[in-house]
Scaffold this active site. Structure first.
Site, mmCIF file in Angstrom:
data_model
loop_
_atom_site.group_PDB
_atom_site.id
_atom_site.type_symbol
_atom_site.label_atom_id
_atom_site.label_comp_id
_atom_site.label_asym_id
_atom_site.label_seq_id
_atom_site.Cartn_x
_atom_site.Cartn_y
_atom_site.Cartn_z
ATOM 1 N N GLY A 257 0.765 -1.140 0.132
ATOM 2 C CA GLY A 257 0.115 -0.080 0.078
ATOM 3 C C GLY A 257 0.688 1.275 0.079
ATOM 4 N N CYS A 370 -14.481 4.015 -27.068
ATOM 5 C CA CYS A 370 -15.873 4.482 -27.246
ATOM 6 C C CYS A 370 -16.629 4.694 -25.819
ATOM 7 C CB CYS A 370 -16.716 3.608 -28.450
ATOM 8 S SG CYS A 370 -16.003 3.932 -29.880
HETATM 9 C C1 LIG Z 1 -2.818 -5.392 -3.864
HETATM 10 C C2 LIG Z 1 -2.104 -5.951 -2.485
HETATM 11 C C3 LIG Z 1 -0.785 -5.662 -2.259
HETATM 12 C C4 LIG Z 1 0.067 -4.486 -2.696
HETATM 13 O O1 LIG Z 1 -0.360 -3.171 -2.857
HETATM 14 P P1 LIG Z 1 0.108 -2.137 -3.586
HETATM 15 O O2 LIG Z 1 -0.739 -0.967 -3.117
HETATM 16 O O3 LIG Z 1 0.277 -2.229 -4.707
HETATM 17 O O4 LIG Z 1 1.322 -1.865 -2.657
HETATM 18 C C5 LIG Z 1 -0.131 -6.151 -1.051
HETATM 19 N N1 LIG Z 1 -0.608 -7.171 -0.340
HETATM 20 C C6 LIG Z 1 -2.134 -7.565 -0.719
HETATM 21 C C7 LIG Z 1 -2.602 -8.411 0.090
HETATM 22 C C8 LIG Z 1 -2.561 -7.100 -1.631
HETATM 23 O O5 LIG Z 1 -3.960 -7.648 -1.983
#
Ligand SMILES: *Cc1c(COP(=O)(O)O)cnc(C)c1O
Length: 440
Positions: A257, A370
């Protein structure tokens, strides 16, 4: 070659410059040459940025916390060459489908380094994952616990699992990319008691080996405080589970994240800032609850690949509606990058073939698909654009191609990896024949 001084340069790959012809160059490759050779839309990935970024995660977390595993969250963009590159840098992988797992396997990466996520992994996906010897499964719900136990019993072997817990922390990001609040389709909620039931259930099942807890708050988290809050809560919960049920907490994951800068103005925190907050929170919470430090599992997706990727489009039709808006259309759009249409994601862009042209007007960059909502950039300050100009959008490495479609029967773009003036095709452009290959 001179280093560019235009304001958006910090959002481009580290190896970006303006060459003496006034063209954008990435990894020593002139972008106008790349466009001529591979066509547009084209996705250019800079190898140096990819390698530096993975090294940074491993170093920044590894220097602050005793045992760390960094997993690339491959849903941000998966490709065999990219998987091999990240594996060389020492990363493991987080996959969310058997399809992603198949790509990792085909790239020749040992599957012990893979964690399987997802809120509805199918029984067949789980069976394949076990058969292929996956490292860990991060269990999301009770149905999955039961399915895994049945599969483990058939195989006569116990599988290492973590439980995904929803800590009930709002990470203050877009609702579509927020996953940490109690109202979420992901994980066992802490607040309702489901998390504790899940721990008890998992520990009672003979073919599951519960080794840790996992959470993932959402994506594009500019604030670091939610990590500290959620870690505090979840480590407290883990300590209760150790005392009440004898949980053996070998691994703990605060997920991914980490934020990325897309446009001028709002810089994302450095990786070291996240690493500091997360390792401090882990150490404090574990000390407060008398737990020894579990291995820390970090899962950066977006922040591993976004900045390394640049999308290159060719300008076509231009429609000036006096007093209303000037539409500049390019040869791609929502089929290769749905983010602006899906959650109003913002981008910058530069004119790759005329980097020295000063911006003189504000235009709307439209895709070719489109849908009226197929707008890549609502207001771009740009030089007067002409058909044939090349528009380069930085920070296009994550969740663009990964969410791409064949909408309007459009072949997906080619992808090249650039380094030291050489370009390597790592995914060829789709052909019209590709589009029909499954039809009768
Ligand atoms: C999508 C996801 C991530 C990565 O998230 P980012 O925002 O791209 O860093 C990490 N762990 C889990 C479980 C995810 O679903």
């Amino acid at each position: 070659m001179t280093t560019a001084t235009f304001p958006t340069i910090g959002i481009f790959p580290s190896d970006t410059a303006v060459n003496p012809s006034g063209h954008l160059a990435i990894g020593g490759c002139d972008v106008t040459d790349l466009a001529a050779r591979f066509g547009t839309p084209l996705y250019v990935f800079d190898e140096a940025t990819l390698r530096t970024r993975s090294g940074e995660f491993i170093r920044e977390f590894g220097s602050r916390y005793p045992e760390v595993t960094v997993l690339y969250a491959s849903k941000a963009f998966i490709n065999k060459a990219l998987v091999r590159l990240f594996a060389e840098e020492g990363m493991g992988f987080d996959v969310v489908s058997a399809g992603e797992l198949a790509v990792v396997q085909a790239a020749g990466v040992p599957l012990e380094r893979v964690y399987f996520h997802g809120n509805n992994k199918g029984p067949e996906e789980l069976r394949l994952a076990l058969e292929w010897g996956i490292g860990r499964i991060v269990v999301d719900n009770f149905y999955e616990l039961a399915t895994l136990e049945a599969l483990g019993a058939q195989r006569g072997r116990a599988q290492d699992v973590l439980l995904r817990i929803t800590p009930g922390v709002d990470p203050h990001t877009h609702a579509y990319i927020s996953t940490g609040a109690t109202d979420s389709k992901f994980g066992f909620p802490l607040a309702t008691g489901a998390a504790e039931q899940a721990v008890q259930r998992a520990m009672a099942l003979p073919h599951l080996n519960l080794i840790g807890l996992h959470m993932h708050l959402g994506s594009q988290l500019f604030e670091t405080e939610p990590y500290a809050l959620a870690i505090d809560g979840l480590v407290g919960f883990a300590a209760q589970m150790v005392r009440r049920h004898g949980l053996d907490l070998q691994e703990f994951s605060p997920g991914g994240g980490f934020a990325v800068q897309y446009v001028e103005g709002r810089a994302a925190p450095a990786i070291g800032v996240y690493a500091q907050i997360i390792s401090d929170a882990m150490k404090q919470a574990c000390a407060a609850h008398g737990l020894s430090l579990p291995r820390l599992i970090i899962e950066p997706g977006r922040s591993s690949v976004a900045r390394a990727g640049v999308a290159v489009y060719t300008v076509g039709a231009i429609k000036d509606i006096p007093g209303v808006r000037k539409y500049v259309s390019v040869d791609g759009g929502m089929a290769d990058n749905i983010r602006p249409a899906l959650y109003e994601a913002k981008y910058e862009a530069v004119v790759a073939n005329r980097m020295d042209a000063p911006p003189t007007e504000t235009v709307t960059i439209a895709g070719k698909y489109c849908e009226s909502g197929d707008i890549l950039i609502a207001g771009l300050h740009a030089p007067e654009l002409r058909p044939g100009d090349l528009l380069a959008l930085p920070a296009s490495g994550a969740y663009c191609l990964a969410m791409s479609s064949n909408y309007n029967a459009s072949p997906r773009p080619a992808v090249v990896l650039v380094k030291d003036g050489a370009a390597r095709l790592i995914r060829r452009r789709e052909t019209y024949q590709d589009l029909m290959q499954w039809d009768e």
